[in-house]
Design an enzyme around this catalytic site. Structure first.
Site, PDB file in Angstrom:
ATOM      1  CB  THR A  70      97.656  24.799  63.062  1.00 64.28           C
ATOM      2  OG1 THR A  70      97.202  23.962  61.988  1.00 64.28           O
ATOM      3  CG2 THR A  70      96.490  24.416  63.820  1.00 64.28           C
ATOM      4  CG  ASN A 149      91.067  24.350  52.979  1.00 60.71           C
ATOM      5  OD1 ASN A 149      90.179  25.390  53.421  1.00 60.71           O
ATOM      6  ND2 ASN A 149      90.772  23.203  53.429  1.00 60.71           N
ATOM      7  CD  GLN A 177      95.857  25.650  50.952  1.00 67.19           C
ATOM      8  OE1 GLN A 177      96.623  25.747  50.013  1.00 67.19           O
ATOM      9  NE2 GLN A 177      95.522  24.434  51.987  1.00 67.19           N
ATOM     10  CG  HIS A 199     103.152  22.532  54.850  1.00 67.51           C
ATOM     11  ND1 HIS A 199     102.077  21.665  54.240  1.00 67.51           N
ATOM     12  CD2 HIS A 199     102.484  23.017  55.752  1.00 67.51           C
ATOM     13  CE1 HIS A 199     101.158  21.564  54.854  1.00 67.51           C
ATOM     14  NE2 HIS A 199     101.161  22.609  55.937  1.00 67.51           N
ATOM     15  CB  THR A 235     115.725  28.015  70.561  1.00 65.99           C
ATOM     16  OG1 THR A 235     116.028  28.248  71.925  1.00 65.99           O
ATOM     17  CG2 THR A 235     116.955  28.373  69.800  1.00 65.99           C
ATOM     18  CB  CYS A 319      87.170  11.134  53.843  1.00 63.97           C
ATOM     19  SG  CYS A 319      87.091  11.508  52.073  1.00 63.97           S
TER      20      CYS A 319
HETATM   21  N1  PLP Z   1      94.352  27.030  57.047  1.00 64.87           N
HETATM   22  C1  PLP Z   1      94.353  26.662  55.630  1.00 64.87           C
HETATM   23  C2  PLP Z   1      93.205  27.333  54.811  1.00 64.87           C
HETATM   24  C3  PLP Z   1      94.985  25.541  55.473  1.00 64.87           C
HETATM   25  O1  PLP Z   1      94.565  24.927  54.223  1.00 64.87           O
HETATM   26  C4  PLP Z   1      95.839  24.667  56.271  1.00 64.87           C
HETATM   27  C5  PLP Z   1      96.516  23.563  55.769  1.00 64.87           C
HETATM   28  O2  PLP Z   1      96.357  22.591  56.047  1.00 64.87           O
HETATM   29  C6  PLP Z   1      95.949  25.472  57.598  1.00 64.87           C
HETATM   30  C7  PLP Z   1      95.243  26.492  57.855  1.00 64.87           C
HETATM   31  C8  PLP Z   1      97.049  24.679  58.594  1.00 64.87           C
HETATM   32  O3  PLP Z   1      98.196  24.976  58.270  1.00 64.87           O
HETATM   33  P1  PLP Z   1      99.474  24.029  58.834  1.00 64.87           P
HETATM   34  O4  PLP Z   1      99.389  22.766  57.998  1.00 64.87           O
HETATM   35  O5  PLP Z   1     100.658  24.794  58.379  1.00 64.87           O
HETATM   36  O6  PLP Z   1      99.178  23.735  60.173  1.00 64.87           O
END
Ligand code: PLP
Length: 387
Positions: A70, A149, A177, A199, A235, A319
């Site tokens: 994000t 996603n 993704q 993640h 940092t 949802c």
């Molecule tokens: N963009 C997409 C396509 C995602 O699937 C996600 C995941 O939730 C994000 C952005 C956000 O990534 P993060 O959870 O590392 O902030």
């Protein structure tokens, strides 16, 4: 529990944990410190930067570590907004972006930017001719995700990038993704900016990266001590950066095995349950998502039943606060509300086994049969937001 929600997040790989541990312990030093221990920590960061760079065909110095995907998206969009200004520039994006692109675009629109959103076809892929038209007659910047996603559909990103660049636009792709699931190489597809999140491929939550092509203009969002070459101060989160690098190294493998498992799961669902639809392009998709709709069944109800049966999945439709809404992605694909609400996103990872997939398939068959047998099944779904 059988975990099949790997596009929400993945478990941290044991080798990633092992790589991170020393940096919570003896190697706790600040990488900016001048003594040997600090320099050794800095070296570990450089190594991780190299591992991320290698995964996407970039140069080390083109990678900036961030706090999450994000943040990467916000960093680049806000930088572009400041560089281009709202007066004579257009932002071209798609209708199916993640909220980490949708919301910054709405914020730009609120202060006067012209934002154009391109639609997708029934398979969930960007309509390139519409995209070309939206780019015409103005200059600015474009942001199109590499893979969606919800559906896992891979976008025609090379073509979109070429169209945008020919029209004089800077081009960003949210590849969060896609990286680690399909080949993402910035030497083959000349994006200017690319977002990655750890993640989604077995690193911990709370670590991401932004690829900045050499020579592009960029305005830092976070200023301070000048870390990350002045592009993202603060940092460094050393253990997570090291784990992220290790995960990138693990992702260099072939994805055929996980695709086979996903195909096996889909084949079982289609042959053992009537009224099943596989959503999204069959040809252009990540190997890890089965996006499936079940006639006369609500995804939200299925999710709860499956959870009780020991299988964790997502509904195929986002949802919001207690009220299940068909997702913007499925709406853009032209799916009916009923169809969208009856879907599940079942997502695998390199750690998923054939036994797990078979047990999950058995559970889905049982859950669908049970739900279809319950009069008035459906109802209001749980509170849940897609990630
Ligand atoms: N963009 C997409 C396509 C995602 O699937 C996600 C995941 O939730 C994000 C952005 C956000 O990534 P993060 O959870 O590392 O902030």
């Amino acid at each position: 529990m059988i975990y099949l929600d790997n596009h929400a997040t993945t478990p941290v790989h044991p080798e990633v944990v092992e790589a991170m541990l020393p940096f919570f312990g003896t190697q706790f030093h600040n990488p900016s410190s001048g003594y040997r221990a600090g320099k050794s920590v800095k070296k570990a960061i450089t190594e991780a930067r190299g591992q991320i760079a290698e995964l996407i065909g970039a140069k080390e110095e083109e990678i900036v570590f961030t706090g999450c995907g994000t943040e990467s998206n916000n960093m680049v969009l806000k930088s572009l907004a400041r560089i281009y200004g709202r007066k004579q520039s257009r932002v071209v994006t798609s209708e199916i972006e993640h909220s980490a692109v949708l919301r910054p675009c709405e914020a730009m629109e609120a202060v006067g930017f012209e934002v154009a959103r391109c639609g997708v076809d029934a398979g969930g892929r960007l309509r390139l001719e519409e995209f070309r038209d939206l780019c015409a007659g103005a200059k600015g910047f474009a942001s199109v995700m590499w893979a969606n996603n919800e559906t896992g559909v891979v976008q025609p990103i090379r073509e979109a990038c070429e169209i945008a660049k020919e029209a004089g636009y800077a081009f960003h792709s949210d590849a969060i993704q896609a990286v680690g699931k399909v080949a993402v190489n910035v030497r083959d597809v000349p994006v200017d900016f690319l977002s990655i999140s750890g993640h989604k491929f077995h690193a911990p939550k709370g670590i991401g990266a932004l690829y900045l092509r050499e020579g592009v203009r960029f305005e830092p969002l976070i200023r301070g001590g000048g870390q990350e070459n002045g592009r993202r101060s603060g940092t460094e989160n050393v253990p997570y950066i090291v784990g992220f690098g290790k995960a990138a190294e693990l992702m260099k493998r072939d994805h055929a095995a996980v695709a086979e498992l996903r195909d096996h799961l889909e084949a079982r669902l289609v042959s053992e349950i009537e009224g099943v639809t596989l959503n999204g392009s069959r040809e252009h998709r990540v190997p890890t998502i089965a996006h499936v709709s079940f006639d006369r069944c609500e995804g939200a109800g299925l999710l709860i039943l499956l959870d009780e049966m020991g299988v964790q999945v997502s509904t195929g439709s986002a949802c919001m606060t207690g009220k299940q809404q068909p997702s913007h992605v499925q709406k853009a694909m032209g799916l009916s509300d009923a169809h969208a609400k009856s879907s599940l996103r079942i997502s695998l990872s390199m750690l998923t086994t054939k036994e797990e997939v078979d047990q999950a398939a058995d559970a889905v068959v049982k859950a669908v049969t049970k739900l279809r047998g319950v009069q008035g099944s459906g109802g209001v779904g749980p509170v849940m937001v897609y990630s």
